[in-house]
Motif scaffolding. Sequence first.
Motif, PDB file in Angstrom:
ATOM      1  N   THR A   1      19.359  27.897  -3.966  1.00 39.56           N
ATOM      2  CA  THR A   1      20.725  28.117  -4.446  1.00 39.56           C
ATOM      3  C   THR A   1      21.107  27.338  -5.698  1.00 39.56           C
ATOM      4  OG1 THR A   1      21.568  26.377  -2.987  1.00 39.56           O
ATOM      5  CG2 THR A   1      21.539  28.634  -2.110  1.00 39.56           C
ATOM      6  N   LYS A   2      20.279  26.403  -6.120  1.00 38.90           N
ATOM      7  CA  LYS A   2      20.638  25.559  -7.260  1.00 38.90           C
ATOM      8  C   LYS A   2      19.667  25.762  -8.415  1.00 38.90           C
ATOM      9  CE  LYS A   2      22.397  22.077  -4.117  1.00 38.90           C
ATOM     10  NZ  LYS A   2      22.165  20.799  -3.503  1.00 38.90           N
ATOM     11  N   ARG A   3      20.198  25.678  -9.618  1.00 37.95           N
ATOM     12  CA  ARG A   3      19.332  25.774 -10.804  1.00 37.95           C
ATOM     13  C   ARG A   3      18.426  24.553 -10.943  1.00 37.95           C
ATOM     14  NH1 ARG A   3      22.864  27.020 -15.982  1.00 37.95           N
ATOM     15  NH2 ARG A   3      22.703  29.272 -16.074  1.00 37.95           N
ATOM     16  N   ARG A   4      18.987  23.396 -10.684  1.00 39.81           N
ATOM     17  CA  ARG A   4      18.239  22.156 -10.829  1.00 39.81           C
ATOM     18  C   ARG A   4      18.532  21.284  -9.609  1.00 39.81           C
ATOM     19  NH1 ARG A   4      19.141  17.088 -13.965  1.00 39.81           N
ATOM     20  NH2 ARG A   4      17.053  16.244 -14.209  1.00 39.81           N
ATOM     21  N   ALA A   5      17.481  20.829  -8.967  1.00 37.89           N
ATOM     22  CA  ALA A   5      17.645  19.970  -7.789  1.00 37.89           C
ATOM     23  C   ALA A   5      16.545  18.923  -7.769  1.00 37.89           C
ATOM     24  CB  ALA A   5      17.609  20.812  -6.517  1.00 37.89           C
ATOM     25  N   GLU A   6      16.775  17.874  -7.019  1.00 36.43           N
ATOM     26  CA  GLU A   6      15.793  16.800  -6.917  1.00 36.43           C
ATOM     27  C   GLU A   6      15.766  16.240  -5.508  1.00 36.43           C
ATOM     28  OE1 GLU A   6      18.464  12.890  -8.047  1.00 36.43           O
ATOM     29  OE2 GLU A   6      16.733  13.359  -9.264  1.00 36.43           O
ATOM     30  N   ILE A   7      14.667  15.584  -5.209  1.00 43.86           N
ATOM     31  CA  ILE A   7      14.565  14.798  -3.986  1.00 43.86           C
ATOM     32  C   ILE A   7      14.628  13.348  -4.437  1.00 43.86           C
ATOM     33  CG2 ILE A   7      13.109  14.170  -2.032  1.00 43.86           C
ATOM     34  CD1 ILE A   7      11.820  16.946  -2.284  1.00 43.86           C
ATOM     35  N   ASP A   8      15.566  12.597  -3.894  1.00 46.02           N
ATOM     36  CA  ASP A   8      15.756  11.221  -4.349  1.00 46.02           C
ATOM     37  C   ASP A   8      14.556  10.335  -4.053  1.00 46.02           C
ATOM     38  OD1 ASP A   8      19.305  11.191  -3.572  1.00 46.02           O
ATOM     39  OD2 ASP A   8      18.252  11.784  -5.389  1.00 46.02           O
ATOM     40  N   PHE A   9      13.996  10.410  -2.845  1.00 46.38           N
ATOM     41  CA  PHE A   9      12.868   9.558  -2.468  1.00 46.38           C
ATOM     42  C   PHE A   9      11.861  10.349  -1.642  1.00 46.38           C
ATOM     43  CE2 PHE A   9      14.731   5.691  -3.924  1.00 46.38           C
ATOM     44  CZ  PHE A   9      16.103   5.856  -3.761  1.00 46.38           C
TER      45      PHE A   9
ATOM     46  N   ARG B   1       0.819  -1.222   0.000  1.00 45.55           N
ATOM     47  CA  ARG B   1       0.000   0.000   0.000  1.00 45.55           C
ATOM     48  C   ARG B   1       0.849   1.267   0.000  1.00 45.55           C
ATOM     49  NH1 ARG B   1      -5.278  -1.321   3.651  1.00 45.55           N
ATOM     50  NH2 ARG B   1      -5.739  -3.272   2.624  1.00 45.55           N
ATOM     51  N   TRP B   2       2.170   1.121  -0.052  1.00 43.04           N
ATOM     52  CA  TRP B   2       3.065   2.270  -0.094  1.00 43.04           C
ATOM     53  C   TRP B   2       3.215   2.776  -1.518  1.00 43.04           C
ATOM     54  CZ3 TRP B   2       8.074   1.656   3.253  1.00 43.04           C
ATOM     55  CH2 TRP B   2       7.730   1.351   4.569  1.00 43.04           C
ATOM     56  N   VAL B   3       3.457   4.063  -1.639  1.00 40.00           N
ATOM     57  CA  VAL B   3       3.816   4.681  -2.915  1.00 40.00           C
ATOM     58  C   VAL B   3       5.080   5.483  -2.655  1.00 40.00           C
ATOM     59  CG1 VAL B   3       3.163   6.340  -4.686  1.00 40.00           C
ATOM     60  CG2 VAL B   3       1.431   4.834  -3.701  1.00 40.00           C
ATOM     61  N   CYS B   4       6.074   5.320  -3.514  1.00 40.30           N
ATOM     62  CA  CYS B   4       7.324   6.060  -3.372  1.00 40.30           C
ATOM     63  C   CYS B   4       7.617   6.794  -4.673  1.00 40.30           C
ATOM     64  CB  CYS B   4       8.469   5.108  -3.049  1.00 40.30           C
ATOM     65  SG  CYS B   4      10.064   5.951  -2.896  1.00 40.30           S
ATOM     66  N   LEU B   5       7.823   8.092  -4.563  1.00 39.52           N
ATOM     67  CA  LEU B   5       8.213   8.895  -5.719  1.00 39.52           C
ATOM     68  C   LEU B   5       9.731   8.972  -5.723  1.00 39.52           C
ATOM     69  CD1 LEU B   5       5.670  11.812  -5.192  1.00 39.52           C
ATOM     70  CD2 LEU B   5       5.378   9.763  -6.590  1.00 39.52           C
ATOM     71  N   HIS B   6      10.345   8.580  -6.837  1.00 39.62           N
ATOM     72  CA  HIS B   6      11.800   8.586  -6.930  1.00 39.62           C
ATOM     73  C   HIS B   6      12.267   9.668  -7.885  1.00 39.62           C
ATOM     74  CE1 HIS B   6      15.664   7.214  -8.754  1.00 39.62           C
ATOM     75  NE2 HIS B   6      15.970   7.274  -7.467  1.00 39.62           N
ATOM     76  N   SER B   7      13.325  10.352  -7.492  1.00 43.06           N
ATOM     77  CA  SER B   7      13.965  11.371  -8.327  1.00 43.06           C
ATOM     78  C   SER B   7      12.983  12.475  -8.707  1.00 43.06           C
ATOM     79  CB  SER B   7      14.568  10.718  -9.578  1.00 43.06           C
ATOM     80  OG  SER B   7      15.426  11.620 -10.217  1.00 43.06           O
ATOM     81  N   LEU B   8      12.341  13.031  -7.703  1.00 36.62           N
ATOM     82  CA  LEU B   8      11.337  14.062  -7.909  1.00 36.62           C
ATOM     83  C   LEU B   8      12.021  15.419  -8.080  1.00 36.62           C
ATOM     84  CD1 LEU B   8       8.254  14.602  -7.920  1.00 36.62           C
ATOM     85  CD2 LEU B   8       8.462  15.090  -5.486  1.00 36.62           C
ATOM     86  N   GLY B   9      11.863  16.016  -9.244  1.00 35.29           N
ATOM     87  CA  GLY B   9      12.477  17.312  -9.512  1.00 35.29           C
ATOM     88  C   GLY B   9      11.815  18.419  -8.707  1.00 35.29           C
ATOM     89  N   LEU B  10      12.635  19.327  -8.200  1.00 36.88           N
ATOM     90  CA  LEU B  10      12.114  20.465  -7.445  1.00 36.88           C
ATOM     91  C   LEU B  10      11.849  21.627  -8.395  1.00 36.88           C
ATOM     92  CD1 LEU B  10      14.449  20.453  -4.318  1.00 36.88           C
ATOM     93  CD2 LEU B  10      12.102  19.659  -4.472  1.00 36.88           C
ATOM     94  N   ALA B  11      10.705  22.254  -8.242  1.00 42.68           N
ATOM     95  CA  ALA B  11      10.360  23.409  -9.086  1.00 42.68           C
ATOM     96  C   ALA B  11      11.202  24.620  -8.718  1.00 42.68           C
ATOM     97  CB  ALA B  11       8.872  23.734  -8.940  1.00 42.68           C
ATOM     98  N   HIS B  12      11.603  24.709  -7.460  1.00 45.96           N
ATOM     99  CA  HIS B  12      12.387  25.863  -7.021  1.00 45.96           C
ATOM    100  C   HIS B  12      13.370  25.428  -5.937  1.00 45.96           C
ATOM    101  CE1 HIS B  12      13.455  29.915  -5.817  1.00 45.96           C
ATOM    102  NE2 HIS B  12      13.222  29.557  -4.561  1.00 45.96           N
ATOM    103  N   HIS B  13      14.577  25.942  -6.030  1.00 42.13           N
ATOM    104  CA  HIS B  13      15.584  25.723  -4.997  1.00 42.13           C
ATOM    105  C   HIS B  13      16.300  27.039  -4.776  1.00 42.13           C
ATOM    106  CE1 HIS B  13      19.202  24.270  -2.967  1.00 42.13           C
ATOM    107  NE2 HIS B  13      18.503  23.179  -2.679  1.00 42.13           N
TER     108      HIS B  13
END
Length: 111
Positions: free
Chosen positions: A83-91, A69-81
């Motif tokens: 200090t970084k131009r492009r960032a992600e949350i791994d899990f 019943r778990w759902v895991c989102l992997h490599s979710l890109g962040l719309a805004h950070h």
Amino acid sequence: MVGGEGGVARACPFIDHLALQLLRQIAQTWGISFFAMTRMIPETIHSSVQSTAEKRLFEVIRDAPNTDRWVCLHSLGLAHHDTKRRAEIDFVLPPKSTSSSSPITASSSSK
């Protein structure tokens, strides 16, 4: 359900990773649910991921017993950070109730 995919691998050590992937695909195609595992989005880890730790954690979360019943989102890109131009949350493992709970996140990195 039989104790999760990890239990199958431990009970049958001759079943390797590729065989488990094939069994998983067959089960999904036929709608059979004998692997109690996390629903990963996306279903597979991208080939560009170089971190051994990230690959292993993906497998651990995906194959954990009694997580059907778990759902895991992997490599979710962040719309805004900040200090970084492009960032992600791994899990991201969202809580069952989204009323006022914050999601559980692991590892933020830049690309």
